[in-house]
Structure formats: structure tokens, C-alpha cells
Design a protein around this motif. Structure first.
Motif, PDB file in Angstrom:
ATOM      1  N   SER A 199      12.961  26.099  45.223  1.00 56.17           N
ATOM      2  CA  SER A 199      14.330  26.366  45.664  1.00 56.17           C
ATOM      3  C   SER A 199      14.941  25.129  46.315  1.00 56.17           C
ATOM      4  CB  SER A 199      14.332  27.534  46.657  1.00 56.17           C
ATOM      5  OG  SER A 199      13.686  28.641  46.070  1.00 56.17           O
ATOM      6  N   SER A 200      16.202  25.281  46.761  1.00 54.97           N
ATOM      7  CA  SER A 200      16.905  24.174  47.409  1.00 54.97           C
ATOM      8  C   SER A 200      17.062  24.462  48.893  1.00 54.97           C
ATOM      9  CB  SER A 200      18.291  24.014  46.771  1.00 54.97           C
ATOM     10  OG  SER A 200      19.120  23.246  47.625  1.00 54.97           O
ATOM     11  N   PRO A 201      16.750  23.485  49.771  1.00 52.34           N
ATOM     12  CA  PRO A 201      16.915  23.726  51.207  1.00 52.34           C
ATOM     13  C   PRO A 201      18.377  23.883  51.600  1.00 52.34           C
ATOM     14  CG  PRO A 201      16.406  21.409  50.796  1.00 52.34           C
ATOM     15  CD  PRO A 201      16.266  22.126  49.481  1.00 52.34           C
ATOM     16  N   TYR A 202      19.278  23.438  50.704  1.00 56.74           N
ATOM     17  CA  TYR A 202      20.715  23.515  51.002  1.00 56.74           C
ATOM     18  C   TYR A 202      21.268  24.898  50.646  1.00 56.74           C
ATOM     19  CZ  TYR A 202      19.818  18.590  51.365  1.00 56.74           C
ATOM     20  OH  TYR A 202      19.275  17.390  51.739  1.00 56.74           O
ATOM     21  N   LYS A 203      20.431  25.759  50.068  1.00 55.67           N
ATOM     22  CA  LYS A 203      20.867  27.106  49.709  1.00 55.67           C
ATOM     23  C   LYS A 203      19.944  28.196  50.264  1.00 55.67           C
ATOM     24  CE  LYS A 203      23.182  25.931  45.465  1.00 55.67           C
ATOM     25  NZ  LYS A 203      23.582  26.525  44.241  1.00 55.67           N
ATOM     26  N   SER A 205      17.500  30.545  52.545  1.00 56.58           N
ATOM     27  CA  SER A 205      17.651  31.050  53.912  1.00 56.58           C
ATOM     28  C   SER A 205      16.702  30.344  54.883  1.00 56.58           C
ATOM     29  CB  SER A 205      17.361  32.545  53.922  1.00 56.58           C
ATOM     30  OG  SER A 205      17.075  32.979  55.218  1.00 56.58           O
ATOM     31  N   SER A 206      17.174  30.184  56.136  1.00 55.57           N
ATOM     32  CA  SER A 206      16.348  29.563  57.181  1.00 55.57           C
ATOM     33  C   SER A 206      15.049  30.336  57.419  1.00 55.57           C
ATOM     34  CB  SER A 206      17.143  29.489  58.481  1.00 55.57           C
ATOM     35  OG  SER A 206      17.539  30.787  58.860  1.00 55.57           O
ATOM     36  N   ASN A 439      14.368  31.708  41.712  1.00 54.29           N
ATOM     37  CA  ASN A 439      14.358  30.908  42.940  1.00 54.29           C
ATOM     38  C   ASN A 439      14.708  31.766  44.160  1.00 54.29           C
ATOM     39  OD1 ASN A 439      17.230  30.949  43.443  1.00 54.29           O
ATOM     40  ND2 ASN A 439      17.483  29.485  41.772  1.00 54.29           N
ATOM     41  N   SER A 440      14.675  31.135  45.322  1.00 53.59           N
ATOM     42  CA  SER A 440      15.024  31.854  46.569  1.00 53.59           C
ATOM     43  C   SER A 440      16.277  31.236  47.173  1.00 53.59           C
ATOM     44  CB  SER A 440      13.864  31.766  47.569  1.00 53.59           C
ATOM     45  OG  SER A 440      12.757  32.436  47.060  1.00 53.59           O
ATOM     46  N   ASN A 441      17.224  30.888  46.290  1.00 50.60           N
ATOM     47  CA  ASN A 441      18.429  30.203  46.760  1.00 50.60           C
ATOM     48  C   ASN A 441      19.478  31.133  47.353  1.00 50.60           C
ATOM     49  OD1 ASN A 441      17.508  27.696  46.231  1.00 50.60           O
ATOM     50  ND2 ASN A 441      18.492  27.478  44.235  1.00 50.60           N
TER      51      ASN A 441
END
Ligand SMILES: Cc1cc2nc3c(=O)[nH]c(=O)nc-3n(C[C@H](O)[C@H](O)[C@H](O)COP(=O)(O)OP(=O)(O)OC[C@H]3O[C@@H](n4cnc5c(N)ncnc54)[C@H](O)[C@@H]3O)c2cc1C
Length: 490
Positions: A199-203, A205-206, A439-441
Motif C-alpha cells: 500500500s501507500s503511506p500517503y493513503k 490509515s495511521s 491494497n489497504s489504501n
């Protein structure tokens, strides 16, 4: 009493683990696998005296493997040994900074403070929060069926949901890391954990910032004989419990009647079983053997995890400046994720991961040489992958290695093997070569993952990295445990 029968489709890590669990429950288990060998994405290749693990390289939560190997009354004829890594990873940046990650959080925090000026206390606080989050949510989110999570959230009063919302799940991983740290280099280290499920850290969840807990607080491990020995250990355990394997066998069709799967069709046979477990990537399952079953929305329009290009290089010398796990960071991380998830292109300045198992397993390379597994993340999809795409990726990697490590790899390579999204799709049946299914975006990704038990067919179950709780060895093992419990309750 007649022994109940189970058919498992696929001998990936999830399928193998499920076979052990069901055999230990007294089921007669048959695993149907299209390949010649077990392992799925966890394979190995040997070439010119080098051995390469082709897929996973990072091993966390080893007790999930040893607990599995302890099941049942028959001991396996294979012993499985692993050790904790003293240095988890080595990070390299364009400006020449090198950050080591020693196994103890305090030592890591000190290294960070020395190399970046980020106060050590910030690292320790962050890792404590990651630990707290993991301890308070792992049981529900990882080791329980998805339906339990949904009903647990639904049944909570707003007051009870408060601690969960304290995490601010609507924030992205990157946003939270930006708030937690001053140093862009440290932010990049913690943003990278988004790639652990493609996934993308910019999308994402924290909430996913808790992934760092596993490596930093629990530790990173490595099997004494390399990653494929995990597969061998579970495979031999399954054999010792009487599990039967049929390799070179493609499952083409699942036949249903009312609310049951009544037949599993292969090229040669029509088989029946009391329960059927799929370890196939669900996006491929519903486009293949289960195409007559109702396709869930998340499969109809899948938002896929990243894929990869991997070069397996036999190197003519050893490189003391490198460790087992090495990351050469992109100079523009945001742009790299944009290339992967928005532009669907190769990044010109990719983050390069170099994994060298021969640093530990001496037999993996001839004396004085090294086996390099060199990987970059790329968009999922097979259409664009051709020789030009591969050559471009290799060139980008050469440039990055030269810039960061001052090594000219071109002159050092003795042999090369390549994996792309095309070969990953062909060899493991993963739709478009996505490494972790969807993904987990999005904040909702965890809730939209395919469940482990079919809602319609009461003898159909799902394990592996494309279903709940997610991809990666520990989560695949967790999915097998959930399936085992669900079937035990039938
Ligand atoms: C390059 C790469 C790097 C990775 N790095 C890491 C890492 O460092 N750490 C980590 O924890 N995880 C990592 N992963 C993820 C991890 O490898 C996967 O999540 C896990 O191995 C998936 O296991 P699975 O049970 O889903 O089965 P898979 O490995 O997907 O196997 C599915 C099996 O089903 C078989 N099959 C498919 N269709 C059929 C059919 N019709 N009939 C019969 N058989 C069929 C396939 O041949 C395959 O053997 C990585 C993955 C890749 C590819």
C-alpha cells in the motif's frame, strides 16, 4: 465414525498451514496444487551455485510457525531453526546517511538521534504507541474472523469507540509520522511499513503504523536454512499428519448445489469433500474455478496492492557495506508512490531493496560471493511488462545502487534471474501479479477484505494473503488459524 474429508486448493503458506490444522483436527486432507512444489509465493531457485528465496525475506512472529509445528500427535521429521537478527535493516539515503536498525529499540533510538538529530525519546514514544496499539487490537483485527470485528464495532456504544478513534484512523500513516517526527529520514523509515501489505503511506490509515511494532519491538528473525525452510518445515509437518498432496494439478471448476460446494473439478478428476478451502488469490479464484459463484464487490473492482520486479543476481564478490536487509531510499518517496498507484508507471528513482541471505546462510552462495535479491515496487498489472520495461527497471536500479553505494553492479553480476508481475501471476496465480491481493489504501480496506468463510456456501472457506486478515506470512498463518477454528465449530 467416518473421517471427514477436506480439499485445499493451493499449497501456499496459508494452504499448508490450514492442512496441518485440519489434519490435527482429524480431517482427511487432500491439497491440490498446480505447481510441482509447495510454497506458492515462497519459492526458491538455484543457479550456478547460488540459492535465492524468490518471495518473502522478512520473517516476524516466528512463534506462529513453531506453534503450528507443535500441533497434532505426530512429530515432523524436520527440525526448524531460526535466529533473531542483531541488525534488522540498514537504510541508505541519497545524501550519504546510513542508518542501522539494531534489535534493541533503545539502540535504534540512539542511532537515529546520532544520525538525524531526531530525539531518541520520540522514537521510543512512537514504538511504545505502536506496541499499545498492537496489543489492544491484534487479537480482534488479526486473530478473529472479520465478522467478529464488524459486530464488535457495531455493538459498541459511542463512548466505547472513543479509545479506537483516539488513534485517528482517518489520518494517513504519513500524516501521523509527520506529526510524530521532525526528521524526513525518520518519517521515510516509518512510512515504508505501508509497503508491507503493498500500500501507500500517503493513503493507508495511521492504524497501519502498528506494523513497525513487529520488527522493532518483537524483532526480525531469519531461518538458519533460509526462508524456503519455513515451507519445508510446514510441508513435512503436514505429511507427518497424513496430509496428501497432488501436485501438477489445476483446479478448474467448483460445482455448487444449493448452499454447498459439491464437487471440485481438476483436469482428471471430479472430487468431493465435506469442506473445501481455497488458498488461491481470491481475485483469480472468482475469475477461474469459482467464476459461476457470485463475485463480491471487492473482487469485481479490486483495488490491487503493488507488484514487484525482482532481479536475482549472483554477485562475484561480497560487499561488507551491506547487511542482510538493505533499503536504498528514493529521493522523492511521494513521487514514487504516485508512480505506482496513480500513474501506473515505473518510478525513475525507485526505493531499492537488497536482500542477501548468504550473509547468514553461507551455503546460499559460493565462497567469497553473494546472492542478491534486488526488488523494487511497481504497479500491479501485466500489460505493460515487456523487455523494455524490465531493462528500464534494471537501469533505474543500477543508477540508484551506483549513486548510493558507489558500486557498479553491472560489472559484478555473474548470473541473473528475473521475476515480474507477469511471472508472479503465472507462477502463483495472483491476479495481475499483486503481491498481497487488494491494497489497504483506505480506512475501510480491512473491513472490505474477503472473509474466511463463505456467506453463501456453508462448506467453503478461504485462507491466504488475499483474504482476511491480509498478506504476509504472519497474517496468512493467522488466516489458517481462523479457518481451522471456523471448521472445528461446524
Ligand atoms: C516478491 C515478494 C516478496 C514478499 N515479501 C514478503 C516478506 O518479506 N514477508 C512476508 O511476510 N511476506 C512477504 N510476501 C508476501 C507473502 O509471500 C504472501 O503473503 C504469502 O506467501 C501468500 O501465501 P498464500 O497462502 O496466500 O498463497 P500463495 O503463495 O499465493 O499460493 C497460492 C497457491 O495456489 C496455487 N494455485 C493457484 N491457482 C490454482 C489452481 N487453479 N489450482 C491449484 N492450485 C492453484 C498456486 O500455484 C500457489 O502455489 C512477499 C511476496 C512476494 C511475491
Amino acid at each position: 465414525m467416518k473421517q471427514k474429508k477436506c480439499i485445499i486448493i493451493g499449497a501456499g503458506i496459508g494452504g499448508l498451514a490450514t492442512s496441518v490444522r485440519l489434519a490435527a483436527l482429524g480431517y482427511e486432507v487432500l491439497v491440490l496444487e498446480k505447481n510441482r512444489l509447495p510454497g506458492g509465493k515462497m519459492q526458491q531457485i538455484e543457479r550456478d551455485g547460488f540459492r535465492f528465496d524468490t518471495g518473502p525475506s522478512l520473517f516476524t512472529l516466528p512463534h506462529l510457525v513453531t506453534d503450528l509445528l507443535a500441533l497434532g500427535s505426530t512429530p515432523s521429521d524436520l527440525t526448524f531453526k531460526f535466529n533473531k537478527l542483531k541488525n534488522v535493516c540498514r537504510y541508505f539515503y541519497d545524501d550519504g546517511t546510513i542508518i542501522n536498525v539494531p534489535e534493541k529499540p533503545e539502540d535504534f533510538a540512539r542511532e537515529i538521534e546520532i544520525k538525524t538529530g531526531e530525539p531518541a525519546a520520540n522514537i521510543l514514544n512512537y514504538l511504545k504507541t505502536a506496541n499499545d496499539r498492537y496489543q489492544s487490537s491484534a487479537d480482534l483485527f488479526i486473530f478473529n474472523p472479520l465478522k467478529n470485528i464488524i459486530s464488535s464495532v457495531r455493538n459498541k456504544k459511542p463512548k466505547e469507540l472513543k479509545p479506537m478513534l483516539k488513534v485517528k484512523p482517518l489520518r494517513t500513516m504519513h500524516k501521523e509520522n509527520q506529526i510524530s517526527f521532525r526528521s524526513p529520514q525518520v518519517i521515510q523509515i516509518f512510512d515504508r511499513y505501508a509497503t508491507y501489505n503493498g500500500s501507500s503511506p500517503y493513503k493507508a490509515s495511521s492504524m497501519l503504523n502498528m506494523i513497525s511494532h513487529l520488527e522493532h519491538n518483537e524483532g526480525a528473525f531469519f531461518p538458519e536454512k533460509g526462508m524456503y525452510s519455513i515451507v519445508e518445515a510446514i510441508f513435512h509437518k503436514a505429511l507427518s499428519l497424513g496430509v496428501k498432496f497432488q501436485f501438477d494439478t489445476v483446479v478448474n471448476n467448483l460445482i455448487s448445489e444449493k448452499n454447498r460446494i459439491t464437487k471440485v473439478i481438476t483436469g482428471n478428476d471430479e472430487l468431493n469433500a465435506d469442506v473445501v478451502v481455497s488458498d488461491m488469490d481470491v481475485n483469480m479464484l472468482y475469475r477461474g474455478p469459482a467464476k459461476k459463484l457470485k463475485m463480491p464487490g471487492s473482487v469485481k473492482k479490486p483495488d490491487l496492492s503493488s507488484s514487484a520486479i525482482i532481479f536475482y543476481w549472483g554477485m562475484k564478490q561480497s560487499f561488507p557495506q551491506l547487511d542482510v536487509h538493505n533499503i536504498l531510499f528514493s529521493g522523492d518517496y511521494q513521487r514514487e508512490f504516485q508512480s505506482i498507484f496513480k500513474d501506473h508507471q515505473l518510478s525513475n528513482d525507485p526505493t531499492v531493496y537488497i536482500f542477501i541471505s548468504s550473509k547468514i546462510v553461507k551455503a546460499d552462495a559460493p565462497e567469497g560471493k553473494e546472492n542478491w535479491f534486488v526488488m523494487i515496487n511497481v504497479p500491479p498489472g501485466t500489460e505493460k511488462v515487456n523487455q523494455k520495461w524490465i531493462d528500464q527497471a534494471r537501469e533505474n536500479i543500477f543508477k540508484k545502487i551506483h549513486r548510493t553505494l558507489k558500486i557498479n553492479p553491472r560489472e559484478k553480476i555473474l548470473c541473473e534471474e528475473i521475476a515480474t508481475s507477469k511471472t508472479i501471476e503465472r507462477n502463483t496465480g495472483s491476479w495481475k501479479g499483486a503481491l498481497y491481493g487488494n491494497n489497504s489504501n483506505s480506512i475501510w480496506s480491512a473491513f472490505l477484505r474477503h472473509q474466511n468463510k463463505s456467506g453463501k456456501y456453508n462448506n467453503l472457506f478461504f485462507t491466504g494473503g488475499s483474504v482476511h486478515p491480509g498478506g504476509g506470512i504472519p497474517l496468512c498463518l493467522a488466516s489458517a488459524a481462523i479457518v481451522g477454528k471456523e471448521i472445528e465449530q461446524l
